[in-house]
Each structure stands twice: as C-alpha cells, then as structure tokens.
Design a protein around this motif. Structure first.
Motif, short mmCIF file in Angstrom:
data_model
loop_
_atom_site.label_atom_id
_atom_site.label_comp_id
_atom_site.label_asym_id
_atom_site.label_seq_id
_atom_site.Cartn_x
_atom_site.Cartn_y
_atom_site.Cartn_z
N GLY A 38 0.80 -1.28 0.03
CA GLY A 38 0.04 0.03 0.09
C GLY A 38 1.06 1.45 0.07
N ALA A 39 0.32 2.49 0.21
CA ALA A 39 0.89 3.65 -0.08
C ALA A 39 2.03 3.79 1.23
N THR A 40 1.81 3.42 2.43
CA THR A 40 2.53 3.52 3.33
C THR A 40 3.86 2.79 2.98
N HIS A 51 0.38 13.13 4.94
CA HIS A 51 -0.30 12.10 5.35
C HIS A 51 0.45 11.47 6.51
N SER A 105 0.93 8.59 7.53
CA SER A 105 1.74 7.29 7.05
C SER A 105 2.90 7.55 6.45
N GLN A 135 2.55 16.08 -1.74
CA GLN A 135 1.48 15.25 -1.81
C GLN A 135 0.53 15.58 -3.06
N GLY A 151 -3.03 14.90 -3.73
CA GLY A 151 -4.78 14.10 -3.02
C GLY A 151 -4.35 14.27 -1.50
N VAL A 164 -5.64 13.97 2.03
CA VAL A 164 -6.88 12.75 2.29
C VAL A 164 -8.28 13.55 2.72
N ASP A 206 3.91 11.72 -2.46
CA ASP A 206 2.82 10.79 -1.89
C ASP A 206 1.47 11.11 -2.86
N ALA A 231 -1.03 8.74 -3.09
CA ALA A 231 -1.91 7.50 -2.62
C ALA A 231 -3.16 7.28 -3.62
N PHE A 232 -3.93 8.47 -3.66
CA PHE A 232 -5.17 8.34 -4.73
C PHE A 232 -4.92 9.51 -5.65
N ASP A 272 -1.47 4.05 -4.57
CA ASP A 272 -2.30 2.66 -4.20
C ASP A 272 -2.80 2.36 -5.46
N HIS A 274 -5.14 -0.45 -4.38
CA HIS A 274 -6.18 -0.75 -3.91
C HIS A 274 -7.43 0.59 -3.67
N LYS A 275 -6.86 1.78 -4.06
CA LYS A 275 -7.71 2.68 -3.73
C LYS A 275 -8.40 2.85 -5.16
C1 PLP Z 1 -2.21 10.73 1.01
C2 PLP Z 1 -2.23 9.23 1.49
N1 PLP Z 1 -1.02 8.76 1.68
C3 PLP Z 1 -0.69 7.60 2.38
C4 PLP Z 1 -1.77 6.73 2.86
C5 PLP Z 1 -1.64 5.36 3.31
O1 PLP Z 1 -2.13 4.29 2.44
P1 PLP Z 1 -2.32 2.92 2.80
O2 PLP Z 1 -3.19 3.01 3.64
O3 PLP Z 1 -2.49 2.33 1.24
O4 PLP Z 1 -0.86 2.44 3.18
C6 PLP Z 1 -3.28 7.50 2.47
C7 PLP Z 1 -4.34 6.60 2.78
O5 PLP Z 1 -5.47 7.04 2.93
C8 PLP Z 1 -3.20 8.79 1.83
O6 PLP Z 1 -4.58 9.20 1.54
#
Ligand code: PLP
Length: 460
Positions: free
Chosen positions: A146-148, A190, A192, A235, A237, A239, A264, A266-267, A293, A295-296
């Motif tokens: 995932g994005a983390t 984010h 993460s 970044q 997107g 969240v 980052d 992620a989406f 990601d 999975h998003k």
């Molecule tokens: C901008 C951003 N970065 C990182 C993440 C973490 O993604 P993941 O839960 O797939 O590790 C998210 C999760 O929503 C996010 O919106």
C-alpha cells in the motif's frame, strides 16, 4: 488430518473451489442491497470463533461454511457502491478474478527465473503505469502492500541517492555518523508518510514542516531555502480535501537546491489520467519518485501499492538482496530487487488485470465519474443548507451539519442506519463528515439513496 485425508487436489477438494465461487457470487451480488455496516448481532455472533485450536481437522467445506456463515455478515460492505469512508476502492471484476487465479498459481514473485509469467506481467504493468501517469520510461518500480510501504520504498531510494551524493553509503554504514539529511514535508502530509520517514531513521519529528493554504496545499512561498542533502516530500491528494500541492513551483525550487522530490500520490496521482483533472497534478511527473495505491482508485483487491522511482539504480541499491542460493539478476529484472520483501505474492497481476480490462479510457471514466459523484454530494448537501468545507476538486467532500457534536451524532446515526457509510474528520478546526467516492460500482442511484439518508437523519 481432515476428512479428506491427503488425496491432493482430488475432485472433492476441487469441489470446494466451486463452493467458494458460489459463496463469493452470493456475497458480491448482495452487496448493493445489504446494510453497509455489519449488524450488532453479526458482530456479537463472532464470539463463536473463540474456540480452542482444534486437535483434529475437519472437512474444508465445513471450514469454508463456518467462515462464510459467521464472518461474511460481520464484514462492512467496503467493496460495495455506498461505502464512502477513508479512501476505499472495490475490486473491478477482472482484478478480483485475476486475484483468484493468482492465489491458485501461488507464485513467490521474488525472481524472474522460476516465475517468468508473473514477473513479466508485473514488468508490463509497471510500464503501463508509467505511461498512464506520464512518468519517464526509465522508471523502476515495485509492487508493495500500500501507499505506506510505497512511500517507504521510494524514500529509501531517496535516502540512498542524497547520501551517495554526499559521499556516504547508507546501506553499508547506516545512519550513524552520516551527513544529516534535511527532510521537508507539508503540514498536511499524511501521517503514514511520517511513519515511513520514521522507519527509515529519518525521524517523524525532525522534519521541516511547510504550512499549507486553506485547502491543505503546501505553500510554495513558504518553502525554506534548500541546501545540502535534502528530500522534499509533496502530496497529490490531501486525504481530507483532495487538494494537490503546486508541483511546478515546488519542484523547480527543489531542483535549484539539488533536492530529491518525492510525491505521495496514494489516490491523487490518478488525477493525471483524467483530462478534466490533470491540471491539478501539473508537473508531478518532474519529481524523482512517486508512491501510489492500486487498492484505492484502481479498484484492485487489498493489498496493493506501487512505488515508482526515476533512478532505477537508486531503488535497486536500496532494496536488492543477494545470496549464493538465490538467482542473480540476469537479463531479466528480479522483482525482489525493487521491494522491501523477498518472498511475496504476485500482487502486480491484479494491477495488470485492472489496467488491461479498463484501459486508459475506462480508468479516466472511473476517475471522472467518481469526481462528478463527489460534486453531486456537495451540491445537494450544500443546497439543503449544510456547509461544504472544501473545494471539491477531486473525490473528497467535507460536510458540517453544525456544531462538532451534532456532526458526529449525524454520522454515527448514518453508520447505524446502514444505507451508506461515511466517517468523520476535523478539518482546520471544524468537525466534518468525510465523503470519499472511489468505487467503480457506485451509480447515480447510490448517490440519491445516500443523500436522502443523510438528509433524513440530519433533519430528523
Ligand atoms: C495521501 C495518503 N498517503 C498515504 C496513505 C496510506 O495508504 P495505505 O493505507 O494504502 O498505506 C493514504 C491513505 O488514505 C493517503 O490518503
């Protein structure tokens, strides 16, 4: 042993897979009509799982029936059309079906030589992703959870590159005594991403934080002067709001200072695929690395993230592993040279299947449909007199129903009522309901039903 003994994949054992497929079809077919949250009774029934470890096994069909009977009702309909919490995609049919096939293949996708089929598919999927996001063709990448972890993976390459330029071999010598790295990130990064930096020994708290504007975009005018080994984390997107940093100005400033720029996405990186939303991420392709990601917004099953890095050598220097018993990289790329994991499932297959079945146009359509649905939510809730707290530029909507307590009460009642599922957040001091629209199967009638439920509850 089970009742089946060890007959290998006997007809009886194979029958189990048909049984599983039927159960999955029933589950997926019921997703759009069931309550989105599990009922308290279904959650209570999970107590039945609290059994001692069985001394003797049982027929796999009984195991499956127990799972389906007890756990299916205790799931949230996250894969369905009216789950608007967090940022959650469902699974497009081709990706889910590919996932079943991938599980049956059970390939350890570390090396090309023993698993050429999945390794080749992953290579193609990486190339397609780079094309989709307009990234340089020489990009390397890795399929992770995932994005983390994709942030972690790409930032490990960044750490390698900036310290190599400073004459330090971080993989060999670690960070003890290394030249300090300045890490810059937005106030709205984010959490993460901060965790990834912490895992890399770069610290969560020593990061230079740059203030954001009213939508959470990093303020280019507030970027500090860049000197020495530096990683700038941007970044695509936010969240909460969906807003994207102003990449052109920030990346230009970072280039002048010789910093590595990581994004980052992620989406938000998926905005790049849509002609209507591409301007939001203008110049994002000029960065050095990107995390996203699948999975998003690509709607593949959990778990699936991708790290992409312009400098392939930096990524493999950070991630490659060698041992006498392991196949060395030859003409073909060994996937494990680009990911933190050695053994892992071939999660790139599902990414390939989603890209193949949707195509560039199908993905653009998915992004644009979800963004239009987010705008519909905002328009209808706004017209009903409720405050929309963000500019709805992507798929995220923040709505206040009044005081914090009132908003939290409306969201809690909505979750209990079951038509749809949204969470809460606090945006710049105001408590809000978060609506995130990221599912391929969400249709106009799902927006209607959800808005009606929201208004019924808020007015009740
Ligand atoms: C901008 C951003 N970065 C990182 C993440 C973490 O993604 P993941 O839960 O797939 O590790 C998210 C999760 O929503 C996010 O919106």
């Amino acid at each position: 042993m089970s009742d089946l003994g060890n007959d290998g994949w006997s007809p009886a054992a194979l029958e189990l897979l048909g049984d599983a497929a039927n159960r999955c079809a029933r589950y997926l077919g019921g997703l759009s009509e069931r309550a989105v949250a599990p009922s308290p009774a279904a959650v209570e029934a999970l107590r039945e799982l609290e059994q001692p470890l069985p001394a003797k096994g049982c027929a796999p069909a009984r195991t499956l029936a127990l799972l389906d009977g007890l756990v299916s009702p205790a799931t949230s309909a996250m894969a369905g059309p009216r789950f608007f919490g967090f940022v959650i995609g469902g699974s497009v049919p081709a990706a889910l079906a590919a996932s079943w096939l991938t599980s049956s293949w059970d390939q350890n996708a570390a090396f090309f030589a023993p698993t050429p089929g999945v390794a080749r598919l992953e290579q193609v999927a990486l190339r397609w992703l780079a094309e989709l996001f307009d990234l340089p063709a020489e990009c390397a990448g890795g399929f992770v959870t995932g994005a983390t972890v994709s942030n972690f993976t790409a930032l490990a390459a960044a750490r390698h590159a900036v310290l190599t330029r400073a004459g330090w071999d971080v993989e060999a010598d670690g960070l003890f005594g290394a030249p300090p790295i300045t890490v810059i990130a937005g106030e709205e990064a984010h959490p993460s991403l901060l965790k990834s930096l912490g895992m890399l020994g770069l610290g969560r708290s020593r990061i230079v934080r740059v203030p954001g504007d009213g939508q959470g975009r990093m303020r280019a005018d507030a970027l500090p002067a860049i000197r020495g080994p530096t990683i700038l984390c941007l970044q695509a997107g936010n969240v909460n709001t969906g807003a994207c940093d102003p990449f052109a100005a920030l990346i230009e400033a970072a280039r002048r200072g010789g910093a590595w720029v990581h994004v980052d996405g992620a989406f938000g990186l998926w905005a790049k695929v849509s002609a209507r939303h591409r301007a939001l991420v203008e110049a994002v392709e000029q960065a050095d690395s990107w995390a996203t990601d699948a999975h998003k917004w690509l709607n593949v099953p959990y778990d699936s993230g991708v790290a992409l890095v312009r400098d392939a050598a930096a990524l493999s220097a950070a991630m490659a592993v060698t041992a006498d018993y392991l196949p060395a990289a030859g003409a073909e790329r060994n996937p494990c040279d680009f990911t933190p994991e050695l053994s892992r499932r071939a999660r790139g297959v599902e990414v390939w299947a989603a890209l193949h079945s949707l195509g560039r146009e199908g993905i653009a359509e998915l992004i644009e449909r979800n963004c239009a649905q987010a705008r519909q939510f905002a328009a209808r809730l706004g017209a009903a007199g409720y405050a929309v707290l963000n500019e709805v530029v992507l798929n995220q909507v923040l709505v206040s129903f009044g005081e914090a307590e009132r908003t939290r009460a409306v969201v809690a009642a909505l979750q209990r009522e079951g038509t749809c599922w949204c969470g809460t957040t606090v945006w710049q001091g105001r408590t809000a309901m978060r609506i995130s629209v990221s599912n391929w199967s969400t249709r106009a009638e799902d927006i209607d039903r959800s808005v009606e439920a929201m208004l019924r509850i808020a007015r009740g």
